[in-house]
Design a protein around this motif. Sequence first.
Motif, PDB file in Angstrom:
ATOM      1  N   ILE A  37     -94.365  65.972-105.507  1.00  0.00           N
ATOM      2  CA  ILE A  37     -93.476  64.919-105.007  1.00  0.00           C
ATOM      3  C   ILE A  37     -93.553  63.703-105.922  1.00  0.00           C
ATOM      4  O   ILE A  37     -94.621  63.334-106.433  1.00  0.00           O
ATOM      5  CB  ILE A  37     -93.868  64.514-103.578  1.00  0.00           C
ATOM      6  N   SER A  38     -92.413  63.060-106.125  1.00  0.00           N
ATOM      7  CA  SER A  38     -92.342  61.878-106.988  1.00  0.00           C
ATOM      8  C   SER A  38     -92.923  60.659-106.282  1.00  0.00           C
ATOM      9  O   SER A  38     -92.656  60.412-105.099  1.00  0.00           O
ATOM     10  CB  SER A  38     -90.894  61.597-107.393  1.00  0.00           C
ATOM     11  N   ARG A  39     -93.714  59.881-107.024  1.00  0.00           N
ATOM     12  CA  ARG A  39     -94.222  58.589-106.549  1.00  0.00           C
ATOM     13  C   ARG A  39     -93.386  57.434-107.106  1.00  0.00           C
ATOM     14  O   ARG A  39     -93.789  56.270-107.034  1.00  0.00           O
ATOM     15  CB  ARG A  39     -95.679  58.426-106.971  1.00  0.00           C
ATOM     16  N   GLY A  40     -92.273  57.757-107.671  1.00  0.00           N
ATOM     17  CA  GLY A  40     -91.427  56.752-108.278  1.00  0.00           C
ATOM     18  C   GLY A  40     -91.920  56.425-109.674  1.00  0.00           C
ATOM     19  O   GLY A  40     -92.802  57.085-110.218  1.00  0.00           O
ATOM     20  N   PRO A  41     -91.356  55.372-110.255  1.00  0.00           N
ATOM     21  CA  PRO A  41     -91.778  55.003-111.612  1.00  0.00           C
ATOM     22  C   PRO A  41     -93.255  54.608-111.627  1.00  0.00           C
ATOM     23  O   PRO A  41     -93.777  54.070-110.646  1.00  0.00           O
ATOM     24  CB  PRO A  41     -90.879  53.811-111.961  1.00  0.00           C
ATOM     25  N   PRO A  42     -93.954  54.787-112.710  1.00  0.00           N
ATOM     26  CA  PRO A  42     -95.366  54.408-112.796  1.00  0.00           C
ATOM     27  C   PRO A  42     -95.539  52.886-112.729  1.00  0.00           C
ATOM     28  O   PRO A  42     -94.663  52.122-113.135  1.00  0.00           O
ATOM     29  CB  PRO A  42     -95.790  54.972-114.157  1.00  0.00           C
ATOM     30  N   LEU A  43     -96.728  52.357-112.189  1.00  0.00           N
ATOM     31  CA  LEU A  43     -97.022  50.935-112.027  1.00  0.00           C
ATOM     32  C   LEU A  43     -97.916  50.433-113.154  1.00  0.00           C
ATOM     33  O   LEU A  43     -98.750  51.185-113.680  1.00  0.00           O
ATOM     34  CB  LEU A  43     -97.726  50.701-110.681  1.00  0.00           C
ATOM     35  N   VAL A  44     -97.711  49.178-113.524  1.00  0.00           N
ATOM     36  CA  VAL A  44     -98.573  48.535-114.524  1.00  0.00           C
ATOM     37  C   VAL A  44     -99.072  47.210-113.936  1.00  0.00           C
ATOM     38  O   VAL A  44     -98.448  46.617-113.042  1.00  0.00           O
ATOM     39  CB  VAL A  44     -97.827  48.293-115.851  1.00  0.00           C
ATOM     40  N   THR A  45    -100.203  46.708-114.444  1.00  0.00           N
ATOM     41  CA  THR A  45    -100.822  45.463-113.952  1.00  0.00           C
ATOM     42  C   THR A  45    -100.442  44.294-114.858  1.00  0.00           C
ATOM     43  O   THR A  45    -100.528  44.390-116.084  1.00  0.00           O
ATOM     44  CB  THR A  45    -102.344  45.625-113.906  1.00  0.00           C
ATOM     45  N   ILE A  46    -100.030  43.182-114.214  1.00  0.00           N
ATOM     46  CA  ILE A  46     -99.667  41.982-114.982  1.00  0.00           C
ATOM     47  C   ILE A  46    -100.938  41.414-115.610  1.00  0.00           C
ATOM     48  O   ILE A  46    -101.922  41.124-114.907  1.00  0.00           O
ATOM     49  CB  ILE A  46     -99.011  40.919-114.081  1.00  0.00           C
ATOM     50  N   PRO A  47    -100.983  41.278-116.938  1.00  0.00           N
ATOM     51  CA  PRO A  47    -102.176  40.749-117.588  1.00  0.00           C
ATOM     52  C   PRO A  47    -102.258  39.209-117.474  1.00  0.00           C
ATOM     53  O   PRO A  47    -101.301  38.544-117.048  1.00  0.00           O
ATOM     54  CB  PRO A  47    -101.992  41.187-119.038  1.00  0.00           C
ATOM     55  N   GLU A  62     -89.995  58.451-113.809  1.00  0.00           N
ATOM     56  CA  GLU A  62     -89.021  57.414-114.135  1.00  0.00           C
ATOM     57  C   GLU A  62     -87.606  57.837-113.775  1.00  0.00           C
ATOM     58  O   GLU A  62     -86.700  57.009-113.777  1.00  0.00           O
ATOM     59  CB  GLU A  62     -89.096  57.077-115.624  1.00  0.00           C
ATOM     60  N   THR A  63     -87.420  59.170-113.494  1.00  0.00           N
ATOM     61  CA  THR A  63     -86.070  59.672-113.228  1.00  0.00           C
ATOM     62  C   THR A  63     -85.876  60.147-111.792  1.00  0.00           C
ATOM     63  O   THR A  63     -84.749  60.177-111.297  1.00  0.00           O
ATOM     64  CB  THR A  63     -85.743  60.845-114.177  1.00  0.00           C
ATOM     65  N   ILE A  64     -86.957  60.543-111.099  1.00  0.00           N
ATOM     66  CA  ILE A  64     -86.854  61.054-109.735  1.00  0.00           C
ATOM     67  C   ILE A  64     -87.349  59.970-108.778  1.00  0.00           C
ATOM     68  O   ILE A  64     -88.472  59.452-108.917  1.00  0.00           O
ATOM     69  CB  ILE A  64     -87.694  62.335-109.546  1.00  0.00           C
ATOM     70  N   ASP A  65     -86.509  59.662-107.798  1.00  0.00           N
ATOM     71  CA  ASP A  65     -86.877  58.628-106.837  1.00  0.00           C
ATOM     72  C   ASP A  65     -88.103  59.034-106.033  1.00  0.00           C
ATOM     73  O   ASP A  65     -88.369  60.229-105.812  1.00  0.00           O
ATOM     74  CB  ASP A  65     -85.708  58.357-105.885  1.00  0.00           C
ATOM     75  N   GLU A  66     -88.792  58.034-105.576  1.00  0.00           N
ATOM     76  CA  GLU A  66     -90.008  58.258-104.806  1.00  0.00           C
ATOM     77  C   GLU A  66     -89.704  59.077-103.548  1.00  0.00           C
ATOM     78  O   GLU A  66     -88.706  58.841-102.856  1.00  0.00           O
ATOM     79  CB  GLU A  66     -90.636  56.918-104.421  1.00  0.00           C
ATOM     80  N   GLY A  67     -90.570  60.091-103.273  1.00  0.00           N
ATOM     81  CA  GLY A  67     -90.425  60.926-102.085  1.00  0.00           C
ATOM     82  C   GLY A  67     -89.617  62.188-102.301  1.00  0.00           C
ATOM     83  O   GLY A  67     -89.611  63.083-101.452  1.00  0.00           O
TER      84      GLY A  67
END
Length: 664
Positions: free
Chosen positions: A592-602, A564-569
Amino acid sequence: MNNAAADPLVGTTIDKRYLIEDRVARGGMASVYRGLDYRLERPVAVKVMHPHLAEDAQFTARFIQEARQAARLSHPNIVNVFDQGQDGDLTFIVMEYLPGITLRELLNDFGVLTWEQTLDVVKAILQGLDLAHQAGIVHRDLKPENILMADDGRIKIADFGLARAASHNTQTGQALLGTVAYLSPELVTGSSADVRSDLYALGIMMFEMLTGKQPFTGDQAVTIAYQHANASVPLPSHINPDVPDELDEIIRWSTLREPEDRPAHARALLDQIIRVEQDIKKRVAAGEPTRVMPAASDEADGTQILTRANEPRPHPGDDEPTEVLGRAGDVFAGLEVPDYAEASSTDTPAQAASKPRRGPGAGVWWAFILSALATIGLAVWLFAPQGPTVVTVPSMTGSTVQEAGDALQALGLVVSEELDQAFDDTVPAGLVITTDPESGVDVEEETMVTLIISQGVEPTALPPLLGLPLEESETRLTEARLTLGTVERKYSDTAPSGVITEVTNDAGVTIAPGTELDAEAVVNLVTSAGSLPDVEGLSVEQAQEALQEVELQGVVGGDGEFSETIDEGLVIQYSPSTHDAVEPGDTVTLTISRGPPLVTIPDLVGETIQDAVDALEDLGLEADVRTVLPEDSWSDSRAEVTSVEPAEGQQVPIGTTVAIRSFA
């Protein structure tokens, strides 16, 4: 005072600071003067090395080094060392001045001390020894001459750390006899000294305080040394019946020939003495005698019977053998004291009465024979060619004292009763190094020859190394006659790259500066490889460059992690990243950072507006409600969600805003 008045130093000023007022003592190594420190306006004692010793650069360096070690000690029962320096040809030490007398002078005046007085002195000495021993400093020359009794009642140990410097220089005469009287068996046999060597000397001093005499005596140093190496110290109660049995046991414990059988350190002996003192005082207060068992002795020949530690002493008349003298491996074990080193003595009346008497006839014949021999000798002397017989002193290196004495006497030379001592890297302790005059020198018959006995390889001390560059540390180890072992490099956040951060022995145990070591002992070093870099938030290329600067290789590993704090890459971290887990040359893994974690729209269609908002917030998403219904009715069943954007099933980063629509 006449000697002091004739001393050229009296009335002069040393180092533009210390006025020499009077000479108060003169020893084998230095003279001690009462002086005045101009700068601090206080009385001081100034010890000035004898000029002939100051000419030896190696001895002077050792004298200075040991003085610096002694200056580290600060304790009410140790004479403080204030300063050390050189003024022209003078090498000196400035110490605390204590008006008073030495323990030797006290014993000379009173002869014997009570057990209470003895324990008061011993407790003060042990308190000072305890601090010194904890600092890794062994006195090596503990004796009554080095115990000062101040006029105000203070008791202090003098010459801490100087005995090792003095032992490098050979000693003869009464100075050597005075020191040998308190030497432990391991020092006599050339082994290394440790804290238990000081406790042995203290046990001998306790014996002398309680009895008025030393346990081992003789006219020559070798005679006394032989007794230390092979005989057990007798119990003081055999000489002074007023000595409590508990003090017999204390002295026996501290003077056992094997160092490992003695108290492990000064504090252990001090604690035991305090307990013993309390026990004796309780018994005296109860009206009980201080002696609770009779002294043991062999009435037939006067040999004192000694038992092993922790075994009961036999009573008079018990059928117990005397302890056998000698110890396997001792330098002096089995050594017969040569004739020239035996003390001459007159027979006691009982011994004289027991000798067989010759008849008058034998006396007449002996007188006749001696007269004839004298006449023949006179004739030879008158008519034979006169002139001294010259002999060449042979090499005695590696010989025993007995062998060297016999060989030199066979050549018509006189062997000195005094034995010099010196350290030697090749000749084992107890054997002859050389002679004075040296081998190969032509001398006349009847010339006095002194044997110089090896004390073995001279011990050394670890010099200060922490914080120094490796090259300088290697030089210091070489100068201290120590062997450099392994050199490791470890990362450090506090030490700059290349300096020493840790010193260990061959067993991997950390050793402190000043620790006494055997010559050529292996010393291992740890140097700093610098601090580990912080690569968080750097690109992969930047992180790899930073790691290469401290000799680490960085490779990308795994699928990366959400952040959540380190940009992707960008780099989150590398592992391992702790100082003890990584060494120069290692490869570390970059995450390496993948960016913020992803969630699925319910699926939210058909849910009430409030339920949909709560569900999105639980997923870390923001809700944007678009409806004409007032907020207080969002929980009503008619307030249904008709659509969401992004739609159901799509993955979005945490924090994404989701639009909720309701057209009810």
